[in-house]
Design a protein around this motif. Structure first.
Motif, PDB file in Angstrom:
ATOM      1  N   GLN B 155       0.800  -1.221   0.000  1.00 58.60           N
ATOM      2  CA  GLN B 155       0.000   0.000   0.000  1.00 58.60           C
ATOM      3  C   GLN B 155       0.841   1.284   0.000  1.00 58.60           C
ATOM      4  OE1 GLN B 155      -3.258   0.175  -0.585  1.00 58.60           O
ATOM      5  NE2 GLN B 155      -2.887   2.380  -0.731  1.00 58.60           N
ATOM      6  N   PRO B 156       1.886   1.387   0.830  1.00 63.06           N
ATOM      7  CA  PRO B 156       2.673   2.646   0.807  1.00 63.06           C
ATOM      8  C   PRO B 156       3.291   2.907  -0.559  1.00 63.06           C
ATOM      9  CG  PRO B 156       3.272   1.295   2.698  1.00 63.06           C
ATOM     10  CD  PRO B 156       2.381   0.451   1.839  1.00 63.06           C
ATOM     11  N   PHE B 157       3.689   1.809  -1.219  1.00 62.57           N
ATOM     12  CA  PHE B 157       4.260   2.006  -2.570  1.00 62.57           C
ATOM     13  C   PHE B 157       3.212   2.519  -3.544  1.00 62.57           C
ATOM     14  CE2 PHE B 157       6.951  -1.560  -0.864  1.00 62.57           C
ATOM     15  CZ  PHE B 157       8.031  -0.763  -0.559  1.00 62.57           C
ATOM     16  N   TRP B 158       2.043   1.926  -3.452  1.00 64.16           N
ATOM     17  CA  TRP B 158       0.976   2.366  -4.348  1.00 64.16           C
ATOM     18  C   TRP B 158       0.625   3.832  -4.092  1.00 64.16           C
ATOM     19  CZ3 TRP B 158      -0.009   0.001  -8.560  1.00 64.16           C
ATOM     20  CH2 TRP B 158       0.127  -1.389  -8.673  1.00 64.16           C
ATOM     21  N   ASP B 159       0.742   4.190  -2.826  1.00 65.73           N
ATOM     22  CA  ASP B 159       0.449   5.609  -2.548  1.00 65.73           C
ATOM     23  C   ASP B 159       1.437   6.519  -3.262  1.00 65.73           C
ATOM     24  OD1 ASP B 159      -1.638   4.830  -1.004  1.00 65.73           O
ATOM     25  OD2 ASP B 159      -0.575   5.047   0.912  1.00 65.73           O
ATOM     26  N   LEU B 160       2.718   6.150  -3.166  1.00 67.85           N
ATOM     27  CA  LEU B 160       3.734   6.947  -3.867  1.00 67.85           C
ATOM     28  C   LEU B 160       3.496   6.916  -5.370  1.00 67.85           C
ATOM     29  CD1 LEU B 160       6.952   5.953  -1.909  1.00 67.85           C
ATOM     30  CD2 LEU B 160       5.861   8.201  -1.960  1.00 67.85           C
ATOM     31  N   PHE B 161       3.150   5.728  -5.822  1.00 68.44           N
ATOM     32  CA  PHE B 161       2.878   5.560  -7.246  1.00 68.44           C
ATOM     33  C   PHE B 161       1.772   6.511  -7.693  1.00 68.44           C
ATOM     34  CE2 PHE B 161       0.461   3.632 -10.681  1.00 68.44           C
ATOM     35  CZ  PHE B 161       1.443   3.233 -11.562  1.00 68.44           C
ATOM     36  N   ALA B 162       0.747   6.547  -6.872  1.00 77.00           N
ATOM     37  CA  ALA B 162      -0.396   7.373  -7.250  1.00 77.00           C
ATOM     38  C   ALA B 162      -0.012   8.848  -7.298  1.00 77.00           C
ATOM     39  CB  ALA B 162      -1.536   7.160  -6.268  1.00 77.00           C
ATOM     40  N   LEU B 163       0.978   9.202  -6.500  1.00 79.12           N
ATOM     41  CA  LEU B 163       1.397  10.614  -6.469  1.00 79.12           C
ATOM     42  C   LEU B 163       2.468  10.912  -7.520  1.00 79.12           C
ATOM     43  CD1 LEU B 163       1.554  11.002  -2.584  1.00 79.12           C
ATOM     44  CD2 LEU B 163      -0.157  11.974  -4.124  1.00 79.12           C
ATOM     45  N   ASP B 164       2.747   9.965  -8.375  1.00 81.47           N
ATOM     46  CA  ASP B 164       3.765  10.120  -9.421  1.00 81.47           C
ATOM     47  C   ASP B 164       5.163  10.337  -8.852  1.00 81.47           C
ATOM     48  OD1 ASP B 164       1.816   9.799 -11.237  1.00 81.47           O
ATOM     49  OD2 ASP B 164       1.825  11.853 -12.020  1.00 81.47           O
ATOM     50  N   LYS B 165       5.354   9.934  -7.582  1.00 77.95           N
ATOM     51  CA  LYS B 165       6.695  10.141  -7.014  1.00 77.95           C
ATOM     52  C   LYS B 165       7.539   8.916  -7.328  1.00 77.95           C
ATOM     53  CE  LYS B 165       5.201  13.219  -3.365  1.00 77.95           C
ATOM     54  NZ  LYS B 165       5.008  13.440  -1.915  1.00 77.95           N
ATOM     55  N   MET B 166       7.944   8.806  -8.550  1.00 78.08           N
ATOM     56  CA  MET B 166       8.582   7.578  -8.996  1.00 78.08           C
ATOM     57  C   MET B 166       9.972   7.398  -8.406  1.00 78.08           C
ATOM     58  SD  MET B 166       6.019   6.646 -10.602  1.00 78.08           S
ATOM     59  CE  MET B 166       6.527   5.085 -11.326  1.00 78.08           C
ATOM     60  N   GLU B 167      10.692   8.492  -8.299  1.00 75.40           N
ATOM     61  CA  GLU B 167      12.044   8.338  -7.765  1.00 75.40           C
ATOM     62  C   GLU B 167      11.989   7.914  -6.305  1.00 75.40           C
ATOM     63  OE1 GLU B 167      14.414  11.770  -8.463  1.00 75.40           O
ATOM     64  OE2 GLU B 167      14.142  11.639 -10.639  1.00 75.40           O
ATOM     65  N   GLU B 168      11.091   8.554  -5.582  1.00 77.32           N
ATOM     66  CA  GLU B 168      10.914   8.191  -4.176  1.00 77.32           C
ATOM     67  C   GLU B 168      10.496   6.727  -4.071  1.00 77.32           C
ATOM     68  OE1 GLU B 168       8.345  10.388  -0.959  1.00 77.32           O
ATOM     69  OE2 GLU B 168       9.156  11.818  -2.417  1.00 77.32           O
ATOM     70  N   LEU B 169       9.631   6.326  -4.933  1.00 81.65           N
ATOM     71  CA  LEU B 169       9.129   4.958  -4.922  1.00 81.65           C
ATOM     72  C   LEU B 169      10.265   3.978  -5.142  1.00 81.65           C
ATOM     73  CD1 LEU B 169       6.888   2.853  -4.961  1.00 81.65           C
ATOM     74  CD2 LEU B 169       6.402   3.496  -7.318  1.00 81.65           C
ATOM     75  N   ARG B 170      11.106   4.270  -6.139  1.00 82.61           N
ATOM     76  CA  ARG B 170      12.256   3.401  -6.399  1.00 82.61           C
ATOM     77  C   ARG B 170      13.137   3.319  -5.155  1.00 82.61           C
ATOM     78  NH1 ARG B 170      12.305   0.009 -10.700  1.00 82.61           N
ATOM     79  NH2 ARG B 170      11.354   0.993 -12.499  1.00 82.61           N
ATOM     80  N   ALA B 171      13.347   4.461  -4.551  1.00 87.50           N
ATOM     81  CA  ALA B 171      14.211   4.493  -3.371  1.00 87.50           C
ATOM     82  C   ALA B 171      13.610   3.645  -2.245  1.00 87.50           C
ATOM     83  CB  ALA B 171      14.406   5.938  -2.915  1.00 87.50           C
ATOM     84  N   GLU B 172      12.302   3.775  -2.049  1.00 90.02           N
ATOM     85  CA  GLU B 172      11.635   3.009  -0.989  1.00 90.02           C
ATOM     86  C   GLU B 172      11.755   1.515  -1.235  1.00 90.02           C
ATOM     87  OE1 GLU B 172      10.122   3.815   1.940  1.00 90.02           O
ATOM     88  OE2 GLU B 172      11.009   5.797   1.597  1.00 90.02           O
ATOM     89  N   ILE B 173      11.572   1.144  -2.504  1.00 93.88           N
ATOM     90  CA  ILE B 173      11.652  -0.281  -2.842  1.00 93.88           C
ATOM     91  C   ILE B 173      13.067  -0.800  -2.580  1.00 93.88           C
ATOM     92  CG2 ILE B 173      11.633  -1.888  -4.782  1.00 93.88           C
ATOM     93  CD1 ILE B 173       9.203  -0.353  -5.846  1.00 93.88           C
ATOM     94  N   ASP B 174      14.045   0.005  -3.013  1.00 94.60           N
ATOM     95  CA  ASP B 174      15.434  -0.399  -2.765  1.00 94.60           C
ATOM     96  C   ASP B 174      15.689  -0.587  -1.268  1.00 94.60           C
ATOM     97  OD1 ASP B 174      15.919  -0.403  -5.392  1.00 94.60           O
ATOM     98  OD2 ASP B 174      17.063   1.468  -5.462  1.00 94.60           O
ATOM     99  N   LYS B 175      15.185   0.383  -0.513  1.00 98.38           N
ATOM    100  CA  LYS B 175      15.398   0.336   0.933  1.00 98.38           C
ATOM    101  C   LYS B 175      14.851  -0.970   1.496  1.00 98.38           C
ATOM    102  CE  LYS B 175      14.495   4.434   2.917  1.00 98.38           C
ATOM    103  NZ  LYS B 175      13.570   5.345   3.630  1.00 98.38           N
ATOM    104  N   ARG B 176      13.628  -1.278   1.044  1.00 97.74           N
ATOM    105  CA  ARG B 176      12.975  -2.457   1.606  1.00 97.74           C
ATOM    106  C   ARG B 176      13.690  -3.736   1.164  1.00 97.74           C
ATOM    107  NH1 ARG B 176       6.706  -3.841   2.186  1.00 97.74           N
ATOM    108  NH2 ARG B 176       6.994  -6.044   2.780  1.00 97.74           N
ATOM    109  N   MET B 177      14.177  -3.726  -0.098  1.00 97.60           N
ATOM    110  CA  MET B 177      14.868  -4.924  -0.559  1.00 97.60           C
ATOM    111  C   MET B 177      16.139  -5.146   0.234  1.00 97.60           C
ATOM    112  SD  MET B 177      14.152  -4.555  -4.628  1.00 97.60           S
ATOM    113  CE  MET B 177      15.147  -5.917  -5.216  1.00 97.60           C
ATOM    114  N   LYS B 178      16.748  -4.070   0.628  1.00 98.31           N
ATOM    115  CA  LYS B 178      17.947  -4.217   1.458  1.00 98.31           C
ATOM    116  C   LYS B 178      17.574  -4.731   2.842  1.00 98.31           C
ATOM    117  CE  LYS B 178      20.956  -0.833  -0.674  1.00 98.31           C
ATOM    118  NZ  LYS B 178      21.146   0.618  -0.714  1.00 98.31           N
TER     119      LYS B 178
END
Lengths: 376, 966
Positions: B155-178
């Motif tokens: 859900q938090p990713f989708w929220d970022l997605f919905a806000l077009d914050k793609m760079e932030e979204l990528r960063a969040e995903i990276d963070k979580r994968m780590k």
């Protein structure tokens, strides 16, 4: 009304962009996005654009007679429509209306002897009669029409606008051949170059495509496809490189869409063609392909630019006077980000009409569009 | 002259301007992917709203129904929305960007979300909902087994997605994968991210107008653009193809949208987008893909007006050959008639103009002007009038609209030039002449100046003719103009200027040299020459003037313009030019006749008695004999016989006059306002010019007394006597004319229009050299019997300055005091088309403009002073003469008034009564003469004319006048 007018220009621009695709454009392979050239193609008025009035005073004092005749000092002190056009352009750029009226007054009183609105191209002092040829030279007509357009814009003078429109429409209807393979073609003159008059015709001279003038002529003659003409010029330039020749020759046959040096003319990149890169840069148009070979040419020698046999690639002669180097500086700035010293704005001692003219045009191009090219 | 005829075709191009649909592209660029509705087109289409992509975030029970790029408002109607789905297979060969099978697919994200939560009931509900929306859609299999690890807590990713914050979204995903090794975002999220990034990228390129980059991106990222790419992205891609001239790709993209997309509003928008960037001929292919209902109506009928507009524009641009079908045109006319936008009516008008239905064009232009049409519409109006032969109305319209658009000023100059340069000048009202002179001066128009010059010349007003010719030669020294200038100089006995001109244009203008080497034909005398002949018998008398007095450029202007430049060098002793030893430098072959002589009359032969100093006589009298065949320097003439068996001799020319060396530069120079441009002011008075002097050329003189060949100039008249010219600058030594002003390379607009021009109502070529012999022979019956405006009794009439202010003109009653020249911005919109004025506001001559030419001819007794302008068509109706009050000369004033009211008998009576107490001034005698002429008492009139300045009592007319009163 204003909105309509504004729309009108946009629409014209869009329509012109829709001109039929040329065979050249169609065949372009997809290319990755290019590195940006530092080009500026904004619509900028010429009036008052010259920031170095001294150059103009010096130019006037050496090449413009009190009667308004622009004198080709290296060529038997003759005058031609092209020189008159340059003089008028510089006078507008220098906001020098007195000189403008004088040069325009001489031009029409002595060269507009044809029964139409075009300008007899060559005038020789002391001859009987002084007009040497009734034929026109289309670049001269375009330069004069452009200068009149800029003058009408700068000084809000009806008579300049009337004359600009009359000349521009005459150029449009008598020297542009439509629907050839490369698109619309600008004939160098009314007589002597067409497919009917020469076995290798039509023959064109790319340096007669005064690229910076074309978008401005829309102001007085919007019904002609000046942008399409510029595009066909760019396409022919690209096609001229395709046949092995690195640089365009002065006179090119474009028969059946095949671009090659015209018969009966030296296949040289010389005094005419040196204006092609200058005009491109002044107009701020073209892409890297259009500039590549000019840049290579400009880098061939540091001080004296060569005249090149485009078939052999050999140097045939050289542009000996220093003013020509200004063209190389301009290219270097646009293509390679180079800068030139402020001394580009200083007239060269004892220089002849033509190199001084090219230097002043390069200077104008820099001052109008590429101010960062000059080191401060 | 022919200029505007040709211009009109090209002007047709400019009208596109009037077509609002073309504005869409620009508007779209400025405002996003809006579907621009053509201005005031009937159908209004709700634009899709791609800028606000709906969140694909699953939210309970509120799964978004619209994917990004969907239209918010379905259009146009429920029936169309439910149109059957004839979905064909995607075209295999189309080399376009990968397309979705639909503009977008059903959004399954909510479904998968519920499935991942194992919420069976909601999954079923969602499947039903999607099936309702997409009847062909099949629910995916194994939906409950598919969820990606971690999908539930995205859900938090989708929220970022919905806000077009793609760079932030990528960063969040990276963070979580780590943070959580082994964790992966759901394929759905990854896929949607990639697509959104593509979309954002394309959008930013589109905003920057980087069309090539869009295409490069699309080609390099086929999968990223995605199967179910939003329709607005496809529109962008198609536009990019169109902008980079890859028309086929653009068209295929649009076609693919129409094939795959069933959303009516999007289908309509697709066609509209295509109309904005493609040629109508391409758009027709898209129109052919329309769905039709059972009655045969196309789904695109709702934009039929836009389509018709596109077709009309295409026709005007020669992109369409077939005329618009009658029914379709009627429908568009109905719309244009009602629409407030004057350009819609203007488009119809230009269409009729193009198909040469000028009466219809006229009506539609009028309608457009009444709706506020601009100066270009007025230009079309003027040209329609011209095509209908209503030249006077053309002139009025062009004059009224001259300021907003220079085309109208040019047309105004050219249309009256036709009449002004007629050899027998027609009557033209003084205010028309005056305004023509004004526009000529404002525009520094060489065309206008020569027209006025010829008008003055043909009206025997030579000093005025000279002033205008000087300007004409300064501004546009054509052969005919220089010819007229030289003739005028000759008439006025300005010998130095005359011979300077002859010498200056030797070798360039044969017509000018004709003056001193005339041809062999007998020309009947001109009217002025007849009058002059009479005047010469009585040398003290002035030449009466025919036609109206032509306003001079400036009454204050000195008649004789002192040319600057070098004084003319004296004839060089020892050098004998033409008539002496011809062309000594020319090799013999240059003297061969270059072209067949004009008149090769059979049987023409040299008389036996002809002196034959050298060799054989030429077989043809016009053929160039030998280069040395000529008179001796003493002027022994060579005889020859012309076709009419008229013996002629070579004119003897004073060798001190011709050929001599003169300054080859044309010294005449006038500023645009007509002011004489003297030599450059001294440096001191110029301020800035202190540092910018000009080159002081030494006085220039011709190096040769023998002219050289100029390419494209025909042979010189004196070549008939064997004189050869020097080779031209390029070595040519034969004449190559006629020169090229009537030529152009084939394929130019000029050559394509010449044929049409020849067939136009304007007829053949305009010849200002007045070779209209037929008209000349009728001279006595067609001389305009119009007096000069000297019928003022307060003193000699002086020509008004042409450059008067409008206020002055109004004060003098020469212009109606309306805001006649106000720009169209002030145009009061006529409410009823029936009362349309063709002027901007309150046009000066609007009432007349509505009249056909014949209707202007007033009956002789129509004498109301308020009737505007005199009838120009009648030969014997004079203009109104303005009479200034002079209390001391009541009778003279009365006579002028009677005369102005065309009560000629009464005028004569008043003059006769006055004559008993006071001598008659020239002005009054002119009134007398013209009154007699108008009363058809021709002989008496002639007598008065011939004794104009005689203070004696004019017996004939006085007697007859007395006879009438008694």
């Amino acid at each position: 009304m204003n909105i309509l007018l504004r729309l009108r220009f946009h629409i014209v621009a869009i329509l012109l962009a829709l001109a039929p695709a040329t065979c050249f454009a169609q065949s372009q392979p997809a290319q990755p996005p290019e590195i940006e050239l530092a080009l500026n193609a904004r619509d900028i008025p010429l009036g008052g654009a010259l920031k170095s009035p001294r150059f103009w005073y010096d130019y006037k004092a050496r090449f413009v007679s009190a009667q308004g005749r622009v004198i080709d000092t290296a060529n038997g002190l003759i005058s031609h429509s092209e020189g008159q056009g340059y003089g008028m352009l510089f006078a507008v750029a220098a906001n020098d209306r007195e000189a403008f009226d004088r040069i325009w007054g001489w031009t029409r009183a002595n060269l507009m002897v044809r029964d139409d609105q075009l300008i007899a191209w060559r005038w020789e002092p002391g001859q009987r009669p002084a007009v040497a040829d009734m034929n026109n030279a289309t670049d001269g007509d375009i330069l004069v029409a452009w200068a009149l357009t800029e003058a009408a814009e700068l000084w809000a003078e009806l008579s300049y606008r009337v004359a600009a429109r009359r000349i521009a429409t005459e150029v449009g209807r008598k020297t542009i051949v439509f629907k050839t393979k490369p698109g619309a073609l600008l004939m160098p003159a009314v007589t002597g170059f067409s497919a009917q008059e020469r076995p290798d015709g039509p023959v064109i001279n790319l340096s007669y495509y005064v690229f910076p003038a074309l978008p401005r002529l829309k102001i007085v003659a919007p019904e002609y496809d000046w942008s399409g003409l510029a595009q066909s010029g760019l396409d022919i330039l690209k096609a001229s490189n395709a046949g092995g020749a690195k640089l365009p020759s002065e006179w090119m046959s474009v028969r059946e869409g095949q671009v090659k040096p015209a018969d009966g003319f030296a296949p040289h990149f010389s005094y005419n063609a040196i204006r092609i890169p200058l005009y491109l840069a002044w107009a701020g148009i073209g892409d890297r392909d259009h500039y590549r070979e000019f840049m290579n040419w400009a880098k061939r020698r540091s001080s004296i630019l060569p005249i090149v046999d485009v078939k052999s690639g050999q140097e045939a002669d050289a542009f000996r006077e220093p003013g020509y180097a200004a063209v190389a500086h301009l290219l270097d700035c646009i293509v390679a980000g180079g800068t030139t010293s402020a001394d580009v704005a200083v007239p060269r001692e004892g220089q002849n009409y033509y190199p001084a003219t090219l230097q002043l045009m390069s200077l104008l191009a820099i001052q109008m569009r590429y101010a960062s090219c000059v080191r401060t | 002259m022919r200029a505007h005829l040709i211009a009109i075709t090209s002007i047709l191009c400019a009208l596109l301007i009037a077509t609002p649909f073309a504005a869409q592209a620009q508007a779209a660029r400025e405002e996003g992917f809006l579907v621009d509705v053509p201005a005031s087109a009937a159908p209004v289409i709700a634009p899709p709203a791609p800028r606000a992509p709906a969140k694909p975030v699953p939210q309970v029970e509120t799964v978004p129904a619209a994917a990004p790029g969907q239209s918010a408002k379905p259009w146009p109607s429920p029936e169309q929305a439910k149109a059957p789905d004839p979905r064909p297979e995607p075209e295999a060969g189309a080399k376009i960007v990968p397309l979705a099978t639909d503009g977008r697919g059903p959004d399954e994200s909510a479904l998968r979300y519920y499935a991942s939560l194992q919420q069976t009931r909601r999954v079923e509900t969602e499947i039903k909902r999607l099936q309702r929306l997409y009847p062909d859609w099949k629910p995916p299999e194994n939906i409950f087994n598919a969820p990606a690890a971690g999908a539930v807590d995205e859900q938090p990713f989708w929220d970022l997605f919905a806000l077009d914050k793609m760079e932030e979204l990528r960063a969040e995903i990276d963070k979580r994968m780590k943070k959580e090794p082994g964790w992966q975002p759901s394929p759905d999220l990854m896929d949607k991210m990639k697509r959104k990034e593509s979309r954002l990228n394309i959008t930013s390129l589109w905003k920057a107008g980087k069309w090539k980059d869009i295409i490069a991106f699309v080609r390099g990222n086929a999968e990223a653009v995605g199967e179910d790419t939003d329709v607005d992205i496809l529109w962008t891609v198609a536009e990019a193809y169109a902008k980079t001239k890859q028309t086929t790709d653009a068209l295929n993209t649009y076609k693919a949208i129409l094939k795959n997309n069933r959303e009516p509003s999007q289908r309509l928008a697709t066609v509209q987008k295509a109309m904005a960037v493609l040629r109508m001929s391409d758009v027709e292919e898209l129109l052919g893909m329309a769905k039709k209902d059972s009655r045969g109506y196309s789904e695109f009928d709702v934009i039929s007006i836009d389509i018709s507009r596109g077709r009309i524009s295409a026709y005007l641009h020669d992109e369409r050959e077939e005329p618009i079908p009658e029914a379709e045109l009627r429908a568009f006319e109905h719309y244009a008639k009602e629409d407030k936008d004057p350009n819609q009516a203007g488009l119809v008008a230009w269409y009729y103009y193009k198909i040469r239905t000028f009466s219809q064009a006229l009506e539609w232009f009028k309608h457009s002007v009444s709706r506020g049409g601009d100066a270009m519409i007025a230009h079309g109006l003027a040209h329609s009038l011209r095509e209908l032969g209503l030249y006077r109305e053309t002139e009025d319209v062009a004059y009224a609209w001259r300021e907003p658009l220079v085309n109208n000023a040019i047309l105004f100059i050219d249309i009256l030039e036709r009449d002004l340069t007629k050899q027998v000048p027609p009557y033209i009202e003084p205010e028309r002449l005056l305004r023509y002179a004004q526009v000529t001066m404002d525009g520094a128009s060489g065309e206008g100046a020569q027209a006025l010059a010829w008008y003055a010349y043909n009206s025997c007003q030579f000093p005025t003719a000279l002033e205008w010719f000087e300007r004409a030669v300064a501004w546009l020294p054509k052969e005919a103009t220089v010819y007229g200038y030289a003739l005028t100089l000759q008439k006025l006995k300005k010998t130095k200027e005359f011979w300077d001109t002859i010498n200056r244009y030797d070798g360039l203008f044969p017509k000018v040299i004709d003056i001193i080497y005339p041809d062999d034909y007998q020309h009947p005398p001109t009217p002025c020459e007849l009058v002059e002949g009479r005047a010469q018998q009585r040398p003290a008398q002035p030449v009466p003037q025919y036609g109206y007095s032509v306003p001079s450029p400036y009454t204050a202007q000195p008649t004789a313009i002192a040319p600057y430049g070098a004084p003319r060098p004296a004839a060089m002793p020892g050098i004998v030019g033409y008539g002496g030893t011809p062309a000594p430098a020319a090799p013999p072959q240059q003297a061969q006749p270059a072209q067949a002589p004009v008149a090769q009359a059979p049987g023409a032969a040299m008389p036996a008695a002809q002196p034959q100093p050298f060799g054989q006589p030429p077989a043809n009298p016009y053929a160039t004999p030998q280069p040395f065949y000529a008179q001796t320097p003493q002027g022994m003439p060579g005889y020859y016989q012309n076709p009419n068996q008229v013996y002629r001799r070579e004119p003897r020319i004073d060798r001190k006059l011709f050929p001599v060396s003169v300054d080859p530069q044309n010294p005449l120079r006038f500023y645009p306002t007509g002011r004489y441009m003297g030599p450059q002011a001294s440096a001191a008075s110029q301020g800035m010019a202190m540092q910018s002097p000009l080159v002081n050329e030494p006085p220039m003189a011709m190096l040769q007394l023998v002219a050289r060949r100029v390419p494209d100039v025909t042979r010189m008249p004196y070549e008939r006597w064997g004189y050869a010219l020097l080779p031209g600058y390029n070595g040519i030594n034969i004449p190559t004319g006629p020169h090229s002003s009537e030529k152009a390379p084939s394929g130019t607009l000029w050559t394509t229009i010449m044929a049409r021009d020849a067939a136009s109502t304007r007829g053949g070529a305009f010849d200002p050299i007045r070779n209209d012999v037929a008209a000349l022979l009728q001279r006595m019956s067609s001389i305009p019997r119009v007096p000069p405006p000297a019928a003022s009794i307060t003193g000699p009439w002086t020509a008004p300055r042409p450059y008067k202010s409008r206020e002055q003109l109004e004060a003098e009653g020469l212009l109606q005091p309306a805001n006649a020249s106000a720009g169209p911005a002030d145009v009061p919109r006529a409410s009823a088309p029936a009362s349309v004025s063709m002027m901007p506001p309150g046009g000066a001559t609007a009432p007349q403009a509505e009249l056909p030419p014949g209707a202007r001819e007033l009956p002789p007794q129509a004498t109301k002073p308020s009737v505007p302008a005199a009838p120009p068509q009648s030969n014997i109706v004079p203009p109104k003469a303005r009479v200034e009050s002079n209390a001391r000369d009541t009778l003279g004033k009365q006579a002028a008034e009677f005369y102005n009211r065309k009560q000629f008998a009464e005028a004569l009576e008043a003059l006769d009564r006055r004559l008993k107490t006071a001598p008659e001034s020239t002005d009054l005698r002119l009134i007398r003469a013209w009154s007699l002429l108008n009363l058809n008492r021709v002989e008496e009139a002639k007598q008065v004319f011939s004794t104009l300045s005689s203070p004696a009592r004019p017996r004939a007319s006085a007697d007859s006048g007395n006879a009438r009163t008694r």
